[in-house]
Motif scaffolding. Structure first.
Motif, mmCIF file in Angstrom:
data_model
loop_
_atom_site.group_PDB
_atom_site.id
_atom_site.type_symbol
_atom_site.label_atom_id
_atom_site.label_comp_id
_atom_site.label_asym_id
_atom_site.label_seq_id
_atom_site.Cartn_x
_atom_site.Cartn_y
_atom_site.Cartn_z
ATOM 1 N N ALA A 246 24.264 30.729 37.438
ATOM 2 C CA ALA A 246 24.947 31.972 37.065
ATOM 3 C C ALA A 246 26.217 32.160 37.889
ATOM 4 C CB ALA A 246 24.003 33.156 37.267
ATOM 5 N N ALA A 247 26.133 31.870 39.186
ATOM 6 C CA ALA A 247 27.312 32.021 40.046
ATOM 7 C C ALA A 247 28.397 31.021 39.666
ATOM 8 C CB ALA A 247 26.912 31.826 41.513
ATOM 9 N N GLY A 248 28.001 29.769 39.393
ATOM 10 C CA GLY A 248 28.975 28.760 39.004
ATOM 11 C C GLY A 248 29.641 29.094 37.686
ATOM 12 N N SER A 249 28.870 29.596 36.731
ATOM 13 C CA SER A 249 29.435 29.986 35.436
ATOM 14 C C SER A 249 30.409 31.142 35.596
ATOM 15 C CB SER A 249 28.308 30.385 34.478
ATOM 16 O OG SER A 249 27.408 29.307 34.272
ATOM 17 N N THR A 250 30.067 32.094 36.448
ATOM 18 C CA THR A 250 30.959 33.229 36.699
ATOM 19 C C THR A 250 32.269 32.771 37.332
ATOM 20 O OG1 THR A 250 29.051 34.700 36.994
ATOM 21 C CG2 THR A 250 31.165 35.456 37.880
ATOM 22 N N LEU A 251 32.167 31.827 38.269
ATOM 23 C CA LEU A 251 33.366 31.300 38.909
ATOM 24 C C LEU A 251 34.246 30.558 37.905
ATOM 25 C CD1 LEU A 251 31.864 29.993 42.276
ATOM 26 C CD2 LEU A 251 33.383 31.957 41.970
ATOM 27 N N CYS A 252 33.613 29.828 36.989
ATOM 28 C CA CYS A 252 34.378 29.133 35.939
ATOM 29 C C CYS A 252 35.145 30.129 35.071
ATOM 30 C CB CYS A 252 33.441 28.307 35.061
ATOM 31 S SG CYS A 252 32.876 26.766 35.820
ATOM 32 N N LEU A 253 34.470 31.204 34.673
ATOM 33 C CA LEU A 253 35.129 32.223 33.865
ATOM 34 C C LEU A 253 36.270 32.874 34.627
ATOM 35 C CD1 LEU A 253 32.043 33.958 32.200
ATOM 36 C CD2 LEU A 253 33.730 32.464 31.090
ATOM 37 N N ALA A 254 36.065 33.083 35.929
ATOM 38 C CA ALA A 254 37.098 33.730 36.738
ATOM 39 C C ALA A 254 38.364 32.896 36.824
ATOM 40 C CB ALA A 254 36.569 34.000 38.132
ATOM 41 N N VAL A 255 38.206 31.559 36.723
ATOM 42 C CA VAL A 255 39.382 30.689 36.789
ATOM 43 C C VAL A 255 40.284 30.910 35.580
ATOM 44 C CG1 VAL A 255 40.153 28.287 36.713
ATOM 45 C CG2 VAL A 255 38.235 28.937 38.179
ATOM 46 N N PHE A 256 39.690 31.121 34.396
ATOM 47 C CA PHE A 256 40.464 31.235 33.183
ATOM 48 C C PHE A 256 40.774 32.676 32.774
ATOM 49 C CE2 PHE A 256 38.206 27.179 32.775
ATOM 50 C CZ PHE A 256 39.291 26.324 32.551
ATOM 51 N N LEU A 257 39.998 33.614 33.316
ATOM 52 C CA LEU A 257 40.156 35.012 32.900
ATOM 53 C C LEU A 257 41.565 35.567 33.149
ATOM 54 C CD1 LEU A 257 38.729 37.398 31.624
ATOM 55 C CD2 LEU A 257 37.977 38.089 33.920
#
Length: 262
Positions: A246-257
């Protein structure tokens, strides 16, 4: 009277082992704190590689990794050390044999440190040479966290974790006592390999949060000690994997958001 005396001797030996291990671990943490406050603190962090690295840089980085192994991972070997000491305490030099086991364990993790150091350099070179990856460098940390989370569900992790959680069986399967010094060293090497097998992905998180982050080091060390040694520790692995994914997925989204909302 003989059994009481033997019990006292065994208790004294365990106390000496505990004090020795504690002194080494405390020395490791102290060295890391002092190093982190020094002008050479960049060698405790993979960010230092962005400035280039030569042989001296590699040696210093691996030295820091060895200290981190002593501070974080050596305490998790306590059940194995106690079991091994009880088995060889009537040998001529039991302290030397325990020391050789510890040396083999540290050699294994130090070798892993060299490999991770080389891999991290390649990652930094890729970030510098690939424009898109350089613009989304946060994906490296996010991917590291995701990999750590996914590995929490891997069968190999549980195979290695079972070996680490069965110190008596491990010692009996790997110790013959015919060439005691070599066998003690190799016992540490083999245990280190299984320890790497169950903990490498969590140690890899240090490259995401910074090798010099003492708070994260302490937290991850405690988690790995619980996984390996607590009766309920094995049940921690999958919930921890869910949290990391969950944390890794959130970080991935934060990169593109930010780009998507700009």
């Amino acid at each position: 009277m003989l059994s009481v005396h033997s019990g006292r001797v065994h208790g004294r030996d365990r106390a000496i082992l505990f004090a020795s291990l504690g002194a080494v671990v405390i020395a490791g943490w102290t060295a890391l704190v002092l190093w982190g406050a020094s002008p050479w603190s960049r060698y405790l962090s993979h960010q230092g590689l962005e400035q280039g690295a030569d042989a001296a840089d590699t040696i210093l980085f691996v030295a820091g990794w060895m200290l981190m192994t002593v501070a974080m991972m050596l305490p998790t070997t306590w059940p194995l050390l106690v079991t091994f000491q009880a088995l060889i305490r009537r040998r001529r030099r039991p302290g030397l044999l325990v020391g050789l086991l510890v040396a083999g364990y540290i050699v294994t993790w130090s070798t892993v440190g060299v490999l991770l150091h080389s891999g991290d350099r390649l990652v930094h070179e890729a970030v510098e040479s690939i424009g898109w990856l350089g613009a989304h460098a946060g994906l490296i940390s996010a991917g590291t966290v995701l990999v750590a989370g996914i590995y929490q569900f891997a069968p190999l992790k549980y195979r290695c974790l079972d070996e680490c959680r069965s110190p008596l069986g491990f010692v009996m399967n790997n110790w013959r006592g015919t060439s005691e010094r070599r066998e003690a060293f190799m016992l540490g090497v083999r245990h280190g390999l299984f320890c790497v097998g169950c903990c490498w992905s969590l140690m890899l998180l240090m490259f995401a949060v910074g090798v010099g982050s003492l708070a994260w080091m302490f937290a991850l060390g405690a988690i790995m000690a619980i996984e390996k040694n607590a009766p309920w520790g094995k049940g921690l692995s999958r919930p921890l994997g869910i949290v990391l994914i969950a944390a890794g997925s959130t970080l991935c989204l934060a990169v593109f958001l930010p780009a998507g909302t700009g």
